[in-house]
Write a protein that holds these residues in place. Structure first.
Motif, short mmCIF file in Angstrom:
data_model
loop_
_atom_site.label_atom_id
_atom_site.label_comp_id
_atom_site.label_asym_id
_atom_site.label_seq_id
_atom_site.Cartn_x
_atom_site.Cartn_y
_atom_site.Cartn_z
N LEU B 99 0.83 -1.21 0.00
CA LEU B 99 0.00 0.00 0.00
C LEU B 99 0.86 1.25 0.00
O LEU B 99 0.64 2.19 -0.76
N LYS B 100 1.87 1.23 0.84
CA LYS B 100 2.72 2.41 0.98
C LYS B 100 3.54 2.63 -0.30
O LYS B 100 3.67 3.76 -0.78
N VAL B 103 1.17 4.05 -2.93
CA VAL B 103 0.85 5.46 -2.68
C VAL B 103 2.05 6.34 -3.02
O VAL B 103 1.92 7.36 -3.70
N PHE B 120 -0.14 8.05 7.26
CA PHE B 120 -0.52 6.99 6.34
C PHE B 120 -1.22 5.85 7.07
O PHE B 120 -2.28 5.39 6.68
N LEU B 123 -4.66 6.75 8.17
CA LEU B 123 -5.59 6.70 7.04
C LEU B 123 -5.97 5.26 6.71
O LEU B 123 -7.15 4.94 6.54
N VAL B 124 -4.95 4.39 6.66
CA VAL B 124 -5.23 3.00 6.30
C VAL B 124 -6.15 2.35 7.33
O VAL B 124 -7.09 1.64 6.98
N LYS B 127 -9.69 3.40 6.79
CA LYS B 127 -10.31 2.74 5.63
C LYS B 127 -10.59 1.27 5.94
O LYS B 127 -11.55 0.70 5.45
N GLN B 158 -7.45 -1.07 -1.09
CA GLN B 158 -6.37 -0.45 -1.87
C GLN B 158 -6.92 0.71 -2.69
O GLN B 158 -6.31 1.77 -2.78
N VAL B 161 -7.52 3.75 -0.54
CA VAL B 161 -6.28 4.42 -0.13
C VAL B 161 -5.65 5.14 -1.33
O VAL B 161 -5.14 6.25 -1.20
#
Lengths: 428, 249
Positions: B99-100, B103, B120, B123-124, B127, B158, B161
């Motif tokens: 994910l990181k 992004v 981050f 936020l994840v 979600k 995903q 995000v």
């Protein structure tokens, strides 16, 4: 292997033997080692279990040891908390720490004398290079942990600095754990970045009943170095030997491991990863010999070959008649990265008794295209995606490294080796 | 947002898309429905840039640019997201790493600095709560050991995000029970926005009860044979696809 080479070996031995320290190995034993080696011959690639080793390097090498190591030490890895560190330069002890409480750590060059318990199974053709070590070793470190001692950690750092033309280095280690003792050992082999050294190490492990040794071996020698290694372990009842080996360095690396599971319920766990790139050759031979009831072996190997490199793992499980109830598992996997790279995996099983459970699997292949596309579809650059997948491939082994600090060091090292991409390193 | 004209695509020499036209304006959600083998998944994969398809004719414009000229990773960084019908498992690559990395790849592309690690994760986590996913999944390998439903939730996570400009969701409803379907639909709905378009590729109408599309298209034998509003989906549910098969000829 040519007769000329053996003649040179004898001549070199004849020239230096008088100066070799008696306390490390007695002169008589050195002489016997050379005689045995000359009788058996040096390993040759025509032998099945040596065919993937680059043995031609022996023809150019000097067998005589570096007598007076004079190089400077490179920057050493960050110390690990709770581990007493011992640093060796070209096989000889340079700096030592206070031994953990109750544990005896003895450099035989300066203290004490070689006792018994340095047998490497010379009758095994795969252990012959240990004879070379026995004949030429200039130092040896003996570590003994008494019964039921507190769990402790020891780190051995072997630095190879001298070029092979000037002499070889012979790291020599004995790890003996008495009953119920627990020890973690980190053994590193590193080198100066550009030194074409010849290292030939020999490690002897002896575990009494219920002893538990966790042994991390990291071979990260310089890119032009040659690294040979023989490890022999003897396990008594219910002993557990956990060996985690990561081999990324040297131009040519060969490790021969022989574990004898001699006591009931003894357990050997081998997790090994090897990375080859350029013209490197990484070769490991592991023999696990089950001699007693309810003994267990779990073997995991992950190797990646890129460039023109060759990565080989030859794992043999031998279950003797006396070893009913054996349980052995082998999982060998290789990843080919490039049309000129080579992976050779050989799982071998020899069973002489009933009531055993033995499973093995060996696969070699390329990166999975579905995985690759998945990562690309998330915006990752192709080189990062490939490196991430290679990384993931090794994870089966790396994840077993229980020491968080050490695992991070290895991960950073592998990330550096696997990629130029800084992005990957930032992820770790 | 997305304009496809006369798209022809083949795989292994077999033509699957045979002159497909489709226009998805900004802010709209379109459903592409059709019988098995009509080319729905091929369309989604061709748009995401999967190797193995040869584009023999046609154009695809995404935000006015030639989408087909971009590599898969460039498409992703430009804001195209493909939600896979069968998300792969990648043991050893941690979900949160991926994910990181995803992004940051997009941010770098836009000239933005890397995301702050703490913000981050916050936020994840937010979600994940929306998708009713357990936080422990973050530290697991990508989709490793996930059930079919968990994998689909992870795809939507995903997407939430990454906040793509164009989301292509390939059979996102398949293999979901009714509760999971609601969670997934809810996740998709929170992302509806005037500057974002979505293409839902689906076989059944039931997803469209939860994500109400602006337009419905029927894909048969590699071409869009009928387009309409959401009532078309109800009609398909009632009548099946047979009555449209003749129109593709």
């Amino acid at each position: 292997m040519s007769a000329a080479l053996l003649t040179r070996l004898q001549e070199e031995y004849g020239a230096v033997h008088a100066a070799l320290p008696e306390s490390v190995t007695a002169a008589k034993r050195r002489r016997e080692a050379i005689e045995t080696l000359c009788a058996q011959g040096l390993p040759a690639t025509r032998e099945e279990n040596w065919r993937y080793t680059n043995l031609r390097v022996l023809e150019r090498a000097r067998f005589s040891p570096v007598e007076d190591p004079a190089g400077t030490l490179p920057v050493l890895p960050e110390p690990l908390e709770g581990f007493a560190r011992y640093v060796f330069l070209d096989g000889q002890l340079r700096s030592s720490a206070a031994a953990p409480r109750g544990v005896t750590v003895c450099s035989l060059r300066s203290q004490g004398a070689a006792g018994a318990g340095w047998e490497f199974g010379a009758q095994l053709p795969e252990a012959r290079l240990a004879l070379l070590n026995e004949a030429f070793a200039t130092d040896a470190i003996a570590i003994e942990v008494p019964a039921d001692a507190e769990p402790c950690g020891i780190e051995l750092v072997f630095v190879a600095a001298t070029a092979a033309q000037q002499g070889a280095s012979y790291p020599r280690v004995r790890l003996a754990l008495q009953s119920g003792a627990r020890l973690s050992v980190v053994e590193r082999h590193i080198g100066l970045a550009d030194s074409a050294s010849l290292v030939n190490s020999a490690v002897r492990v002896e575990l009494a009943a219920n002893a538990h040794l966790t042994h991390y071996r990291l071979q990260h020698c310089g890119a032009r170095a040659v690294w040979f290694d023989t490890l022999a372990a003897q396990l008594a009842a219910e002993a557990h030997y956990e060996l985690l080996a990561v081999s990324t360095g040297a131009l040519t690396a060969r490790s021969s491991v022989h574990a004898r599971l001699a006591g009931a319920g003894a357990q050997f766990t081998l997790s090994a990863a090897a990375l080859g790139e350029g013209a490197q050759s990484q070769d490991m031979y592991a023999l696990s010999e089950h001699l007693a009831v309810r003994t267990r072996t779990a073997e995991t190997f992950r190797g990646i070959a890129s460039g023109r490199s060759r990565v080989a793992f030859n794992g043999k499980i031998a279950v003797r008649q006396s070893a009913r109830g054996t349980d052995s598992r082998q999982s060998l996997r290789g990843l080919l990265d490039g049309p000129e790279a080579e992976i050779d995996l050989r799982p071998q099983l020899e069973i002489y008794t009933d009531e055993v459970r033995c499973s093995h699997g060996a696969t070699a292949g390329k990166l999975d295209e579905n995985m690759l596309f998945y990562l690309l579809s998330r915006g990752l650059a192709p080189e990062v995606a490939e490196h991430l997948l290679k990384w993931a491939f090794l994870e089966d082994v790396i994840a077993r490294i229980g020491l968080a600090d050490l695992r991070r060091q290895i991960e950073r090292g592998l990330a550096g080796q696997l990629s130029e991409a800084a992005t990957l390193q930032e992820l770790l | 947002m997305l304009t496809i004209k006369n798209l022809h695509a083949a795989v292994d020499g077999k033509e699957i898309l045979k002159g497909l036209d489709l226009q998805v304006p900004e802010g709209e959600v379109h459903a592409v429905m059709g019988p098995n083998g009509s080319g729905k998944s091929t369309l989604a994969h061709v748009l995401a840039g999967r190797p193995g398809y040869s584009i023999t004719a046609g154009t695809v414009l995404f935000k006015g640019r030639d989408l087909l000229a971009l590599s898969p990773e460039e498409r992703a960084r430009e804001g195209v997201f493909l939600g896979f019908q069968y998300p792969v498992e990648i043991p050893g690559v941690n979900n949160v790493y991926l994910l990181k990395a995803a992004v940051n790849a997009a941010r770098k592309h836009r000239g933005l600095p890397e995301v702050d690690a703490f913000e981050f994760l916050t936020l994840v986590r937010e979600k994940m709560r929306l998708m009713r996913m357990d936080e422990s999944m973050l530290s697991r390998g990508v989709n490793e050991g996930f059930s079919g439903g968990e994998k689909k939730r992870n795809e939507i996570l995903q997407m939430l995000v990454l906040e793509p400009a164009l989301a292509l969701l390939d059979e996102t409803d398949s293999g979901l029970d009714i509760d999971a379907l609601k969670v997934v639909a809810n996740g998709v709905n929170t992302l509806r926005a005037p500057n974002r378009s979505m293409v839902l590729v689906t076989h059944y109408q039931r997803l469209l009860e939860h994500i109400v599309p602006d337009r419905v298209h029927v894909l048969v034998k590699g071409r869009i044979v009928r387009s309409g509003d959401r009532t078309l989906a109800h009609e398909l549910e009632r009548r099946g696809y047979d009555w449209l098969l003749g129109e593709a000829a």
